[in-house]
Design a protein around this motif. Structure first.
Motif: not given
Length: 432
Positions: A37-38, A41, A96
Motif C-alpha cells: 500500500a505505501p 500512498l 514504506t
C-alpha cells in the motif's frame, strides 16, 4: 545482501502468516497489501524527497529501519505475541521504507555510472539480483521448512542491516540536490513537458525557485504521462504487477495449503524464475545491440508475460505434472523478464534529466507498484471465491495482456535508448 534478505522474506513472511499464525487467504492478502500500500500512498512524496536530499543517507536509513522491524517481528513470533494485526502494521513499515530505498537507489545509480554504460550496468545488476533470487528462494524455502518462518525472518533482517553497513562505506561526493533553477531561455526536454503560467513565479537570472511538494510531485507525474514510451512502460508494469500478485497469492495458498506441498517446493518453483532471469539479464545487452532496443524489448515482454498463463493451463489440465509445468513457466518467464528489466530501467533513467529523475520514477512506481496492493486484495477475494486454480488463471491472463501497451507505443521502433533521451537540457543547460 538486501536482495538476498528480501528473497528469503518473500517466502518467510507469507509462511509466517499462513503456517505460523494460521491466516486465511483473505488475511494473508491483507498482510501482503499492507506491504504494498505505501507504493500508492507515499511514492509521490518520497519522490520529491529523493530529488531534494542526498540519496545515500536515505538508502542507509531505510535499510536500518527495515532490519530493526524484522528483528522485532521475529522476537514477537518466538514469544507467541505476534498477531495478524501486528504483522500487518510491521509489513506496512517495511513497505514504506522499501519505497524510499528503491526511489533513492534508482536516482543514485546514474550519479555513479555514465549514461553510455547504463544498459550494461543495469544488466549486471539484474543478473546479480537474479542470482540472488536463485539462492534466496531456495534457501528461504529450506529455512522455513527446517528452521521455521520466524528464523527465516531473522535472515531477512540481517540482509537489510548488512546492506546498510555496506552502503555506508560508499565514498562518493554527493552534494545535496538543490532546487531547480529557472533561467530565461530555459528549454523543455520535449514540447509541453513543463508548463508554467506567466507570472506564476518570478524569474531572475540565477535565482533558485522552490515550489511546493505537491507541485513538484505533479510535475514528475505529468512528465511521465506526457512521454509516450515511459507511459507505455508504466502501463505494462502496472498490468503485470496486478496480475502477478493475484497469481502468486493463489499459488502460495495452493502449494502451502490445498496441495500441502510445503515451502521448499514453492521455493524451487520460484527459483526457476531466478535462473531464467539470470540467463535473460546476461544476454540483454547483446540482444539489444544486435536487434535494437524496441524489437528485443517487445519480444522479451511477450515471452515473459505469456509463459505463466501457459504454465497454469498445463498444471490445471494435468495436475500430476503441475510442478514441471510451473517450473518451466517460471524459467521461460524469467528469461523474458531478465532481458526486459535492464532495458526498461535504463530507458527510464536516460529519458529524463537528473533534476526530475526521482519524481518521474516516483510516478512510475505509483502506477506500477501501486497496482501490487490492489492485486493483493483482489487476489485474496478471487482465491476465496473461485479457488486458487481459477484465481491463478485470472492473474496470469492479465499478465499476458500486459505487453499490449508497449506493442502499441513508439517503443517498438526505437533502435537505441539514446533516441529517447531529452532533446534539450531541462533547466540546467547541460548537453543531453
Amino acid at each position: 545482501m538486501s536482495g538476498l534478505g528480501a528473497e528469503i522474506g518473500e517466502l518467510a513472511l507469507p509462511s509466517l502468516a499462513l503456517i505460523t499464525l494460521g491466516a486465511t487467504a483473505a488475511e494473508a492478502s491483507w498482510v501482503r497489501a499492507a506491504m504494498l500500500a505505501p507504493f500508492l500512498l507515499v511514492t509521490l512524496w518520497f519522490g520529491v524527497i529523493v530529488d531534494r536530499r542526498a540519496r545515500r543517507p536515505l538508502m542507509i536509513g531505510a535499510d536500518l529501519v527495515r532490519g530493526a522491524v524484522l528483528v522485532l517481528v521475529c522476537l514477537l513470533a518466538l514469544g507467541g505475541w505476534l498477531t495478524i494485526p501486528l504483522l500487518i502494521a510491521a509489513t506496512a513499515v517495511l513497505g514504506t521504507m522499501t519505497v524510499l530505498y528503491q526511489l533513492a537507489d534508482f536516482a543514485f545509480l546514474p550519479q555513479i555510472v555514465p549514461e553510455r554504460h547504463l544498459i550494461g550496468a543495469n544488466a549486471k545488476i539484474t543478473a546479480t539480483q537474479s542470482a540472488i533470487q536463485i539462492a534466496g528462494s531456495g534457501v528461504g524455502g529450506a529455512l522455513v521448512q527446517v528452521l521455521t518462518a520466524p528464523i527465516a525472518v531473522v535472515m531477512n533482517a540481517l540482509g537489510y542491516l548488512l546492506s546498510g553497513l555496506l552502503i555506508s562505506r560508499v565514498r562518493l561526493p554527493e552534494p545535496r540536490p538543490g532546487a531547480a533553477e529557472l533561467r530565461p531561455g530555459a528549454v523543455e526536454p520535449w514540447p509541453g513537458a513543463v508548463e508554467l503560467r506567466p507570472g506564476a513565479v518570478e524569474l531572475r537570472p540565477g535565482a533558485p525557485v522552490r515550489r511546493s511538494a505537491i507541485a513538484e510531485a505533479k510535475t514528475g507525474l505529468s512528465l511521465l504521462l506526457r512521454h509516450p514510451i515511459l507511459r507505455a512502460l508504466a502501463a505494462e508494469a502496472a498490468l503485470w504487477n496486478f496480475g502477478n500478485e493475484i497469481f502468486m497469492l493463489a499459488l502460495a495458498v495452493h502449494v502451502l495449503g490445498d496441495a500441502a506441498a510445503g515451502p521448499m517446493i514453492l521455493g524451487l518453483i520460484v527459483t526457476c524464475g531466478g535462473v531464467g532471469a539470470f540467463v535473460g539479464s546476461v544476454s540483454s545487452a547483446r540482444l539489444t545491440a544486435r536487434y535494437g532496443y524496441g524489437r528485443s524489448l517487445l519480444v522479451s515482454l511477450v515471452l515473459g508475460n505469456t509463459a505463466p498463463l501457459l504454465g497454469v493451463l498445463g498444471a490445471a489440465l494435468v495436475p500430476a505434472g503441475a510442478f514441471p509445468f510451473l517450473s518451466a513457466a517460471f524459467l521461460i518467464s524469467g528469461i523474458g523478464i531478465g532481458v526486459a528489466n535492464s532495458q526498461s530501467t535504463s530507458i527510464r533513467q536516460i529519458a529524463v534529466t537528473e533534476e526530475v529523475r526521482g519524481r518521474v520514477n516516483a510516478g512510475y512506481r505509483l502506477a506500477s507498484w501501486g497496482a501490487l496492493s490492489i492485486g493483493a486484495l483482489v487476489g485474496g477475494v478471487l482465491t476465496t471465491i473461485l479457488g486458487p486454480v481459477a484465481a491463478a488463471l485470472a492473474g496470469t491472463a492479465v499478465m499476458a495482456l500486459a505487453s499490449l501497451p508497449v506493442a502499441l507505443s513508439p517503443a517498438r521502433h526505437v533502435r537505441t535508448i539514446e533516441e529517447v533521451a531529452p532533446r534539450s537540457p531541462l533547466l540546467t543547460g547541460r548537453p543531453s
